[in-house]
Structure formats: C-alpha cells, structure tokens
Design a protein around this motif. Structure first.
Motif, PDB file in Angstrom:
ATOM      1  N   TYR A 174      -0.955  14.443  25.904  1.00  0.00           N
ATOM      2  CA  TYR A 174      -1.150  13.096  25.366  1.00  0.00           C
ATOM      3  C   TYR A 174      -2.603  12.851  24.999  1.00  0.00           C
ATOM      4  CZ  TYR A 174      -0.494   8.087  24.779  1.00  0.00           C
ATOM      5  OH  TYR A 174      -0.425   6.821  24.257  1.00  0.00           O
ATOM      6  N   SER A 175      -3.526  13.464  25.739  1.00  0.00           N
ATOM      7  CA  SER A 175      -4.942  13.309  25.430  1.00  0.00           C
ATOM      8  C   SER A 175      -5.375  14.374  24.430  1.00  0.00           C
ATOM      9  CB  SER A 175      -5.783  13.436  26.704  1.00  0.00           C
ATOM     10  OG  SER A 175      -7.159  13.470  26.399  1.00  0.00           O
ATOM     11  N   ALA A 176      -5.964  13.952  23.345  1.00  0.00           N
ATOM     12  CA  ALA A 176      -6.389  14.897  22.309  1.00  0.00           C
ATOM     13  C   ALA A 176      -7.443  15.869  22.817  1.00  0.00           C
ATOM     14  CB  ALA A 176      -6.924  14.127  21.096  1.00  0.00           C
ATOM     15  N   SER A 177      -8.163  15.517  23.879  1.00  0.00           N
ATOM     16  CA  SER A 177      -9.192  16.406  24.408  1.00  0.00           C
ATOM     17  C   SER A 177      -8.606  17.693  24.980  1.00  0.00           C
ATOM     18  CB  SER A 177     -10.000  15.690  25.491  1.00  0.00           C
ATOM     19  OG  SER A 177      -9.183  15.382  26.604  1.00  0.00           O
ATOM     20  N   ALA A 178      -7.293  17.713  25.246  1.00  0.00           N
ATOM     21  CA  ALA A 178      -6.643  18.893  25.824  1.00  0.00           C
ATOM     22  C   ALA A 178      -5.826  19.670  24.810  1.00  0.00           C
ATOM     23  CB  ALA A 178      -5.746  18.473  26.995  1.00  0.00           C
ATOM     24  N   HIS A 179      -5.935  19.339  23.525  1.00  0.00           N
ATOM     25  CA  HIS A 179      -5.081  19.970  22.522  1.00  0.00           C
ATOM     26  C   HIS A 179      -5.375  21.441  22.290  1.00  0.00           C
ATOM     27  CE1 HIS A 179      -3.407  16.138  20.379  1.00  0.00           C
ATOM     28  NE2 HIS A 179      -2.995  16.277  21.620  1.00  0.00           N
ATOM     29  N   ALA A 180      -6.512  21.927  22.760  1.00  0.00           N
ATOM     30  CA  ALA A 180      -6.810  23.357  22.628  1.00  0.00           C
ATOM     31  C   ALA A 180      -6.195  24.171  23.760  1.00  0.00           C
ATOM     32  CB  ALA A 180      -8.319  23.583  22.595  1.00  0.00           C
ATOM     33  N   TRP A 181      -5.543  23.498  24.685  1.00  0.00           N
ATOM     34  CA  TRP A 181      -5.042  24.145  25.890  1.00  0.00           C
ATOM     35  C   TRP A 181      -3.519  24.148  25.944  1.00  0.00           C
ATOM     36  CZ3 TRP A 181      -8.265  26.006  29.900  1.00  0.00           C
ATOM     37  CH2 TRP A 181      -9.631  25.754  29.721  1.00  0.00           C
ATOM     38  N   SER A 182      -3.001  25.128  26.674  1.00  0.00           N
ATOM     39  CA  SER A 182      -1.603  25.124  27.109  1.00  0.00           C
ATOM     40  C   SER A 182      -1.613  25.317  28.616  1.00  0.00           C
ATOM     41  CB  SER A 182      -0.804  26.237  26.442  1.00  0.00           C
ATOM     42  OG  SER A 182      -0.674  25.986  25.053  1.00  0.00           O
ATOM     43  N   CYS A 183      -0.604  24.774  29.300  1.00  0.00           N
ATOM     44  CA  CYS A 183      -0.592  24.859  30.759  1.00  0.00           C
ATOM     45  C   CYS A 183       0.836  24.923  31.277  1.00  0.00           C
ATOM     46  CB  CYS A 183      -1.352  23.685  31.389  1.00  0.00           C
ATOM     47  SG  CYS A 183      -0.912  22.057  30.730  1.00  0.00           S
ATOM     48  N   ALA A 184       0.983  25.521  32.443  1.00  0.00           N
ATOM     49  CA  ALA A 184       2.277  25.615  33.122  1.00  0.00           C
ATOM     50  C   ALA A 184       2.041  25.317  34.588  1.00  0.00           C
ATOM     51  CB  ALA A 184       2.880  27.006  32.955  1.00  0.00           C
ATOM     52  N   ALA A 185       2.907  24.506  35.189  1.00  0.00           N
ATOM     53  CA  ALA A 185       2.698  24.087  36.568  1.00  0.00           C
ATOM     54  C   ALA A 185       4.032  23.927  37.285  1.00  0.00           C
ATOM     55  CB  ALA A 185       1.913  22.774  36.621  1.00  0.00           C
ATOM     56  N   ALA A 186       3.990  24.083  38.611  1.00  0.00           N
ATOM     57  CA  ALA A 186       5.189  23.904  39.431  1.00  0.00           C
ATOM     58  C   ALA A 186       4.813  23.189  40.716  1.00  0.00           C
ATOM     59  CB  ALA A 186       5.832  25.249  39.745  1.00  0.00           C
ATOM     60  N   PRO A 187       5.609  22.226  41.150  1.00  0.00           N
ATOM     61  CA  PRO A 187       5.323  21.537  42.407  1.00  0.00           C
ATOM     62  C   PRO A 187       5.617  22.427  43.612  1.00  0.00           C
ATOM     63  CG  PRO A 187       7.355  20.707  41.467  1.00  0.00           C
ATOM     64  CD  PRO A 187       6.792  21.678  40.474  1.00  0.00           C
ATOM     65  N   VAL A 188       4.900  22.169  44.709  1.00  0.00           N
ATOM     66  CA  VAL A 188       5.116  22.865  45.978  1.00  0.00           C
ATOM     67  C   VAL A 188       5.584  21.829  46.989  1.00  0.00           C
ATOM     68  CG1 VAL A 188       4.092  24.296  47.777  1.00  0.00           C
ATOM     69  CG2 VAL A 188       3.277  24.484  45.418  1.00  0.00           C
ATOM     70  N   PRO A 246       6.795  33.850  30.487  1.00  0.00           N
ATOM     71  CA  PRO A 246       6.253  34.498  31.688  1.00  0.00           C
ATOM     72  C   PRO A 246       5.267  33.624  32.464  1.00  0.00           C
ATOM     73  CG  PRO A 246       6.307  36.051  29.874  1.00  0.00           C
ATOM     74  CD  PRO A 246       6.642  34.709  29.296  1.00  0.00           C
ATOM     75  N   ALA A 247       4.497  32.804  31.777  1.00  0.00           N
ATOM     76  CA  ALA A 247       3.539  31.942  32.475  1.00  0.00           C
ATOM     77  C   ALA A 247       4.266  30.912  33.332  1.00  0.00           C
ATOM     78  CB  ALA A 247       2.620  31.246  31.468  1.00  0.00           C
ATOM     79  N   ALA A 281       7.284  31.234  34.496  1.00  0.00           N
ATOM     80  CA  ALA A 281       7.928  31.970  35.577  1.00  0.00           C
ATOM     81  C   ALA A 281       6.926  32.312  36.674  1.00  0.00           C
ATOM     82  CB  ALA A 281       8.568  33.251  35.028  1.00  0.00           C
ATOM     83  N   ALA A 282       5.685  32.594  36.295  1.00  0.00           N
ATOM     84  CA  ALA A 282       4.663  32.965  37.277  1.00  0.00           C
ATOM     85  C   ALA A 282       4.337  31.811  38.212  1.00  0.00           C
ATOM     86  CB  ALA A 282       3.402  33.442  36.560  1.00  0.00           C
ATOM     87  N   VAL A 283       4.158  30.608  37.660  1.00  0.00           N
ATOM     88  CA  VAL A 283       3.821  29.481  38.538  1.00  0.00           C
ATOM     89  C   VAL A 283       5.032  29.073  39.378  1.00  0.00           C
ATOM     90  CG1 VAL A 283       1.938  28.621  37.103  1.00  0.00           C
ATOM     91  CG2 VAL A 283       4.262  27.772  36.707  1.00  0.00           C
ATOM     92  N   ARG A 284       6.234  29.201  38.804  1.00  0.00           N
ATOM     93  CA  ARG A 284       7.436  28.887  39.583  1.00  0.00           C
ATOM     94  C   ARG A 284       7.557  29.852  40.765  1.00  0.00           C
ATOM     95  NH1 ARG A 284      11.066  29.360  35.825  1.00  0.00           N
ATOM     96  NH2 ARG A 284      11.486  27.161  35.380  1.00  0.00           N
ATOM     97  N   ALA A 285       7.317  31.140  40.512  1.00  0.00           N
ATOM     98  CA  ALA A 285       7.402  32.130  41.583  1.00  0.00           C
ATOM     99  C   ALA A 285       6.318  31.893  42.630  1.00  0.00           C
ATOM    100  CB  ALA A 285       7.275  33.537  40.999  1.00  0.00           C
ATOM    101  N   ALA A 286       5.109  31.522  42.199  1.00  0.00           N
ATOM    102  CA  ALA A 286       4.023  31.255  43.146  1.00  0.00           C
ATOM    103  C   ALA A 286       4.363  30.073  44.041  1.00  0.00           C
ATOM    104  CB  ALA A 286       2.721  31.009  42.389  1.00  0.00           C
ATOM    105  N   ALA A 287       4.946  29.023  43.463  1.00  0.00           N
ATOM    106  CA  ALA A 287       5.321  27.851  44.253  1.00  0.00           C
ATOM    107  C   ALA A 287       6.404  28.205  45.272  1.00  0.00           C
ATOM    108  CB  ALA A 287       5.799  26.732  43.332  1.00  0.00           C
TER     109      ALA A 287
END
Length: 441
Positions: A153-167, A191-192, A194-200
């Motif tokens: 939503y913030s244009a300042s982060a438009h150069a980024w992609s991210c993947a996250a999973a709750p613990v 794969p990214a 899947a990686a954070v899901r597996a880490a959580a």
C-alpha cells in the motif's frame, strides 16, 4: 517489456488508480484489495510520506526482545533463512504480535535499502502503521502471506517483495509474532513463501518441546520469558554487555559500567555485604571507604532507596538474571537452550574480581557442556561466536563430530591445528622479542 516487468507496471498502475480514486482496479488479488481498503480506512498514506513509527529506544528494544518467546527460536530462523538471505541479497526479519520488528538481518546492501524505508529493528510494520506488507498482513489474516512490488500500500515499498508467516504459541494457539523474508524478484516466488511457512512450523515444533508453560497469559499479553507472573523483583541482563540492563516493573535502566559491577557483586552475593567485603569484590586495589560510600550513594539515587539498602549493602528485592538462567538450564541438561541464552561473557570488560570469577566459571560451564555434548550444531554455534572463534578444543571437537571425508571436517581440523600452533609459537616469539629488546637497551 517482459511479462514480469509488465506485471510490476500493472500493479503500480492499479495502486495509483486506487490511491487517487479509491476504486478497485482489475487484476488486484482479493486479499490485497481488502488490505488496501483497511489501510485507506485507517488513514495510512499510500505515497509513503509517513514512515512506520519506532516503538523503542535501542536499550528498551534489547531488553524486550531478549525476553521475548521468539528469542529462543532465533538461531533456528537464522539457520533456515538468515544465511540464504545474506547470500542472495535479501533480509529476514522477526516481528512480535503487534508487527514491531525485533530482528532484521541479512545482506548489507539490502539492509541499507531497507533502512531508507524504515524497515529497521524497533519499527512497527503492522498494516495500521505501514500499510499492506507481508508481516503486517500475515498478522492481520493469521496465515502466511506473500506481497509483491506494487501490492504494497505504501509506494515506498514498491521496489520490494516479501513473504511472511505467523508463529503461534503451541500452548494457547495465540500468535507470538511473524517471520519474514524481504528482497527482490526471487522473494515473489512460491519457494520463498514455502520457506517462511516451513520456518514458522519448525519454530512452533521447537517451542512445543520447551517447558509447557504458556508463553502468553490469559489476558493475551506476553509472559516475560515464560515466567508465571507476577514477579515482584528485578531482572538483570549482563551477558555480552558492558553495562547492565535492569528492569524494575515496567522501567528499564541502563547502568554505567561501575554501577553494573556493584549491582552484580550484590546479586552474586545473594545477601547483605559489608562495605569492606564489597570493596574486595569490586577491585584488587584498596578502595577507600569514603569512595565506596560515594559510589553507593550515587547508585541509590539511580535505583531508589526501596531497591538498594545499606548496613549491610544489599538489593532489597528478589533478583533474576540472564546468567542465572543459563546456569539453571545447564543444570537441567538443556544445553541447547542455555547456549541460545548465552549472549556472551559476563560484563566482558569488567575487572572486578567478583565479576571476573563468575564470568570465567560460567564460560567454563557453557563451554564444557557444548564440547562434551558432541552436538555439531552447538559446536558450530560456539566457534562462530566471538568468544569461541579461537578455541582450538572446540574446533577439534567439531571436526570429530563431522562425517569422515567431509570438507567441513577437514577445515575444522585445520583450524584447530593452526590455533594450537599459534598458541605454542606466539608466546615464544614474544619472549624472544623481549630478550632482543633488553639486549639492545
């Protein structure tokens, strides 16, 4: 323009349309569109002109995260995500249940770029504060989420992609926090996620094997270090630090090196200490009684008379310490947890005899448990730490635990031999140099 570039451009165009008209553009995923609506209702700025706020000063953050339940699984996250993030030009982060970033680590260049958009330790990246983003939206939805480029939503982060999973807290099911990978195009892939899901999931499995005390209380607030509240005393953090952090109720004080030595001497004594005994604990040289009284007066002004008593000198409330916790875990045979909580030597720059003696004793206990356990993971962690990097015995023990023919085994053995040689040769070189110097003078 390739398909990937066209997709990025389309997302940014959709974002611009929504920011200017509040109308949902075609091609935007439903979870992203819903998040944008929540952000707009919460008056988050889509142009990125208001960066996420920072919740704590650095000392307060350190005290908070050292006692956070996810601190015990941080080494696991580093093993599963940290090395890859650093090698691939990304960052990985761990946040609490409010989206406040507790740890942000990874590639140096990526860390610098992240800092420019305020993706730093202590900053709050909830949806309410930072707009649509993987950590914040994962916490909002309670499930793993991937957010790519213009979906933020913030244009300042438009150069980024991210993947996250709750613990989750395995005892109660409540969310403890979130683990995240942020970076470039490779984070916008299955794969990214899947990686954070597996880490959580791995973190939750590890937490399940720890003591079965709920990490969150019935009111939903975090219990400090898994303790059963209330604890009507003070907590001290002194491992790997030049000055003690003292937590009293909800207040955290960062003590000077000298005040830290006094507080630790009193905590180690465990009972009232007369002035002459305290002076011996604090210095190998004679400390005038008037000097000691003046130092204690200044410390009492910092701590308050309800905490520091005199005649004899004593801490007037129960004390729990990070080094005491390490000793307790070692006594229970929980070496892995003890090493996780061992943040370094006790007040490493202190020369106070009481501190030096306990520092050496604790380090010998931790080292002995790690070397005696034959666990390659723990041995690797020991030699990768500053205090174990030049420990030839640890390197040799690591070599013995690794498979025969392994390049890592050969490297560990070579490092052990080099350190042994250095230990034998350097003192001789110094003695010869001293003899030559005397002969020339």
């Amino acid at each position: 323009m390739d398909a990937s570039s066209a997709s990025v451009a389309a997302l940014r165009a959709a974002h611009e349309q929504y920011a200017s008209t509040s109308r949902r553009a075609p091609g935007v995923r439903g979870l992203v569109a819903d998040s944008w609506q929540r952000c707009a209702a919460g008056e988050v700025r889509p142009d990125g002109s208001r960066p996420p706020p920072r919740r704590w000063a650095s000392e307060e953050l350190e005290a908070y995260r050292r006692d956070h339940p996810l601190a015990s699984v941080l080494p696991l996250f580093r093993a599963l995500l940290g090395a890859g993030a650093a090698d691939d030009g990304h960052v990985f982060a761990v946040a609490d249940a409010d989206g406040a970033l507790l740890w942000v680590e990874g590639d140096t260049g990526a860390m610098g770029r992240a800092e420019r958009m305020h993706f730093v330790e202590g900053a709050v990246w909830s949806e309410r504060q930072a707009g649509t983003n993987a950590p914040g939206t994962a916490l909002e939805l309670g499930r793993p989420v991937q957010i790519v480029t213009g979906e933020h939503y913030s244009a300042s982060a438009h150069a980024w992609s991210c993947a996250a999973a709750p613990v989750h807290d395995p005892a109660t099911g409540r969310v403890l926090g979130v683990v995240d990978l942020s970076g470039g195009a490779t984070i916008a892939t299955p794969p990214a996620l899947a990686a954070v899901r597996a880490a959580a999931l791995a973190a939750e499995a590890l937490l399940l094997r720890q003591p079965s005390v709920p990490l969150l209380g019935p009111d939903g607030r975090m219990r400090r270090g898994g303790e059963t509240p209330p604890f009507a005393g003070v907590r001290l953090w002194a491992l790997g630090r030049d000055g003690v952090l003292l937590e009293d109720a909800d207040r955290v004080r960062h003590l000077s090196p000298r005040h830290s030595e006094i507080v630790l001497a009193l905590a180690l004594a465990g009972r009232g200490v007369p002035g002459d005994r305290l002076a011996v604990d604090l210095s190998e040289h004679e400390v005038p009684a008037s000097t000691l009284r003046a130092e204690l007066t200044r410390l009492r002004a910092v701590l308050g008379p309800d905490l520091l008593g005199s005649r004899p000198y004593a801490l007037l409330r129960p004390v729990r310490t990070d080094f005491g916790e390490v000793s307790r875990l070692l006594a229970e045979g929980r070496v892995r947890e003890a090493l996780t909580r061992y943040r370094g030597p006790l007040l490493p720059r202190s020369e106070a005899p009481a501190v030096v003696a306990h520092r050496r004793c604790l380090e010998q206990q931790v080292r002995g448990a790690v070397l005696g356990g034959g666990d390659a993971v723990l041995l690797r962690r020991w030699v990768e730490a500053a205090w174990g990097a030049e420990d030839p015995g640890a390197w040799a023990a690591l070599a013995r635990t690794l498979p025969a023919g392994s390049p890592q085994r050969a490297a560990a053995a070579a490092r052990a031999r080099a350190l042994d040689l250095e230990t034998a040769v350097v003192p001789q070189v110094r003695r010869h140099a001293a003899v030559l110097q005397r002969s020339r003078s």
